[in-house]
Write an enzyme that holds these catalytic residues in place. Structure first.
Site, short mmCIF file in Angstrom:
data_model
loop_
_atom_site.label_atom_id
_atom_site.label_comp_id
_atom_site.label_asym_id
_atom_site.label_seq_id
_atom_site.Cartn_x
_atom_site.Cartn_y
_atom_site.Cartn_z
N CYS A 1 0.12 11.07 -4.50
CA CYS A 1 1.09 11.20 -5.60
C CYS A 1 0.51 10.62 -6.90
CB CYS A 1 2.36 10.41 -5.28
SG CYS A 1 3.50 11.26 -4.20
N ARG B 1 7.01 17.02 1.69
CA ARG B 1 6.09 16.00 2.20
C ARG B 1 6.84 14.88 2.89
NH1 ARG B 1 2.90 13.28 -2.02
NH2 ARG B 1 2.39 12.12 -0.16
N LYS C 1 8.49 8.42 7.67
CA LYS C 1 7.18 8.99 7.33
C LYS C 1 6.13 7.89 7.19
CE LYS C 1 5.92 10.00 2.95
NZ LYS C 1 4.58 9.50 2.57
N ASN C 2 6.48 6.83 6.47
CA ASN C 2 5.49 5.80 6.17
C ASN C 2 5.13 4.93 7.37
OD1 ASN C 2 5.32 6.81 3.63
ND2 ASN C 2 6.26 5.04 2.59
N ARG D 1 -3.78 3.71 -8.63
CA ARG D 1 -3.90 3.46 -7.20
C ARG D 1 -5.35 3.28 -6.75
NH1 ARG D 1 0.34 7.21 -4.01
NH2 ARG D 1 0.96 5.31 -2.98
N ASP E 1 9.94 3.04 -3.68
CA ASP E 1 10.19 4.42 -3.26
C ASP E 1 11.66 4.84 -3.39
OD1 ASP E 1 7.54 4.72 -2.71
OD2 ASP E 1 7.74 4.74 -0.53
C1 UD1 Z 1 2.65 2.65 0.45
C2 UD1 Z 1 3.63 3.78 0.69
C3 UD1 Z 1 4.26 4.23 -0.61
C4 UD1 Z 1 4.88 3.04 -1.34
C5 UD1 Z 1 3.87 1.90 -1.48
C6 UD1 Z 1 4.48 0.63 -2.05
C7 UD1 Z 1 2.80 4.99 2.62
C8 UD1 Z 1 2.21 6.22 3.17
N1 UD1 Z 1 2.95 4.91 1.29
O1 UD1 Z 1 1.63 3.18 -0.39
O2 UD1 Z 1 5.25 5.21 -0.31
O3 UD1 Z 1 5.30 3.44 -2.62
O4 UD1 Z 1 3.31 1.57 -0.19
O5 UD1 Z 1 5.52 0.19 -1.25
O6 UD1 Z 1 3.16 4.09 3.36
N2 UD1 Z 1 -3.46 -1.35 -5.09
C9 UD1 Z 1 -4.60 -1.82 -5.69
N3 UD1 Z 1 -5.78 -1.75 -4.99
C10 UD1 Z 1 -5.84 -1.27 -3.72
C11 UD1 Z 1 -4.64 -0.81 -3.09
C12 UD1 Z 1 -3.47 -0.87 -3.81
O7 UD1 Z 1 -4.58 -2.26 -6.84
O8 UD1 Z 1 -6.94 -1.25 -3.15
C13 UD1 Z 1 -2.19 -1.39 -5.85
C14 UD1 Z 1 -1.55 -0.03 -6.05
O9 UD1 Z 1 -2.12 0.66 -7.13
C15 UD1 Z 1 -0.12 -0.42 -6.29
C16 UD1 Z 1 0.08 -1.65 -5.39
O10 UD1 Z 1 -1.23 -2.12 -5.10
O11 UD1 Z 1 0.06 -0.79 -7.63
C17 UD1 Z 1 0.77 -1.38 -4.09
O12 UD1 Z 1 0.16 -0.30 -3.44
P1 UD1 Z 1 0.14 -0.14 -1.86
O13 UD1 Z 1 1.10 -1.10 -1.25
O14 UD1 Z 1 -1.28 -0.19 -1.41
O15 UD1 Z 1 0.67 1.35 -1.69
P2 UD1 Z 1 0.27 2.39 -0.60
O16 UD1 Z 1 -0.07 1.71 0.68
O17 UD1 Z 1 -0.68 3.38 -1.15
#
Ligand code: UD1
Length: 430
Positions: A126, A409, A22-23, A131, A317
């Site tokens: 989620c 999902r 999915k990711n 985030r 995850d």
């Molecule tokens: C992706 C995955 C999710 C997984 C996560 C971490 C998908 C669709 N989702 O989510 O399943 O749990 O990676 O491996 O691929 N953060 C900030 N600022 C930002 C962006 C992120 O502080 O602008 C923080 C987030 O709150 C979190 C950390 O960075 O604490 C990691 O998040 P991130 O790697 O961005 O997760 P996603 O890409 O949303």
């Protein structure tokens, strides 16, 4: 609303085919916005998130067409779908669509790169922490993007003449922001260097696909990625990599129940750290070219401590699923969550099944119990839902998992796959 009923039914045995990730599928689909030519994705899983993203993308002008199943389809394999954005018809991603899935925010990258502008609603997704989106904004600003936030929307505009290559060091690893930078910088003028980039296999998969489309990306899978901008991208065919989270989840199911299951198409290198943790609990893991055997033939599960980390560390995850497993270990385990600040919501639901878990800050202490007992429980987020299924597989009586839409999902044909190896699991509608 649908619910899932599980009755503890002993060991699992047989074969489970692993779906496309999915990711990886989501950013690959979004990459179709970067070219007017068709992008054909093979092994695309049938999931609610994939369907939701299709409708989000069609809003921007992406047509899609199911081309069929792959050869040798066993009824549980993904489809071949062609995506084509002949023209970008709208650069607005509205709240109603984006709030359903955080990843849809990522359209900001290709829209900026190809159309020079984007207006994208702040994301939902989620409920596993705040985030924020600061890393997206800061990294896109490094490519010359002008940004402001107004009335719940991010307004982004590329400089006249298009995005410019730039240098950006992520203060924190972000999978999504790395995806967005890869897509945006592929069509920027000049060279972009990203440091402290996410190294997740899904980032590598996206970079591989973008390179097939004519991009010039090197270093994906390492902390430093270099992207030499090109003037346009073209069509390509790409096969979505196997889902490492689904792999690790089914491995935890077998570890919990005992038995011998072959996870067909799974790749051990995508989740080595999680497999190492599993081996420490006493489970046999044997990986080969076409899949992974998971075996537990007797004896208690052993406790183990682990901490989530960006790849190649233990994936956040899989945290909930492995915590569920450890509720039955012979001793006390410690599970530390370092990626998201609020990702222990499954703990109170697991407690309803008889688990003994206490939380102190980012660490959960899991004291193994001899017995779990079925009860009605609530799925709280996508991965956490699976921790309840895993516990239900060995609980006495019936475990009733409500809010199943979370599972839909991200887990393709969940009941079918688990029933095929001997689980007593069914979906019922109210
Ligand atoms: C992706 C995955 C999710 C997984 C996560 C971490 C998908 C669709 N989702 O989510 O399943 O749990 O990676 O491996 O691929 N953060 C900030 N600022 C930002 C962006 C992120 O502080 O602008 C923080 C987030 O709150 C979190 C950390 O960075 O604490 C990691 O998040 P991130 O790697 O961005 O997760 P996603 O890409 O949303």
């Amino acid at each position: 609303m649908d619910k899932i009923l599980i009755r503890g039914n002993g060991a699992l045995n047989g074969t489970i085919p692993i779906s496309g990730a999915k990711n990886a599928a989501l950013p690959l689909m979004i990459a179709s916005l970067l070219t007017s030519e068709p992008l054909v994705l093979e092994n695309l899983p049938r999931l609610a998130d994939v369907e939701a993203l299709k409708s989000i993308l069609s809003n921007h002008g992406v047509d899609y067409q199911v081309k069929g199943k792959r050869a040798g389809d066993d009824g549980m394999s993904g489809r071949v779908v062609e995506f084509q954005a002949t023209e970008i018809v709208d650069t607005l991603a509205p709240y109603d669509l984006v709030r359903k899935m955080r990843a849809s925010f990522w359209v900001i990258g290709p829209l900026l790169a190809r159309a020079g502008e984007a207006k994208v609603s702040l994301p939902g997704g989620c409920a596993i922490g705040t985030r924020p989106i600061d890393l997206f904004l800061d990294s896109l600003a490094a490519l010359g993007t002008e940004l402001d936030i107004d009335a719940g929307y991010v307004n982004a505009r590329a400089p006249a003449g298009g995005l410019r290559g730039g240098h950006y060091t992520f203060p924190k690893v972000s999978v999504g922001a790395t995806h967005v930078m890869l897509m945006a910088a592929s069509l920027a003028n000049g060279e972009t260097v990203i440091e402290n980039a996410a190294r997740e296999p899904e980032v590598v998969d996206l970079a591989t696909c973008l390179n097939k489309m004519g991009a010039d990306i090197s270093g994906a899978g390492t902390p430093t990625i270099t992207i030499k901008g090109v003037t346009s991208l073209h069509g390509a065919t790409h096969r979505v990599l196997p889902d490492r989270i689904e792999t690790g989840t089914f491995a935890a199911c077998v570890a919990m129940t005992g038995g011998d299951v072959f996870l067909k198409n799974a790749q051990a290198s995508l989740l080595q750290e999680a497999l190492d943790v599993l081996e420490k609990t006493g489970v046999e893991v044997e990986s080969g070219n076409d899949g992974i055997h998971i075996r537990r033939t007797g004896g208690d599960l052993q406790p183990v401590d682990f901490s989530t980390d960006p790849f190649p560390g233990f994936p956040t995850d899989l945290q909930a699923q492995y915590m569920a497993l450890l509720t039955r270990a012979n001793g006390t385990s410690h599970v530390t969550e370092t990626i998201f600040e609020n990702r222990f919501m499954h703990v109170q639901e697991l407690a309803r099944l008889g688990a003994d878990i206490s939380i102190d800050g980012q660490t959960a202490t899991v004291r193994g119990v001899k017995r779990l007992s079925g009860a009605p429980v609530m799925a709280t987020d996508l991965r956490a839902s699976m921790s309840l299924v895993i516990a239900g597989l060995v609980a006495d009586g019936v475990t009733e998992v409500n809010r199943v839409y979370h599972l839909d999902r991200g887990f393709e044909l969940l009941e079918e796959k688990l029933s095929a190896v001997g689980a007593d699991i069914e979906r019922v509608s109210d």
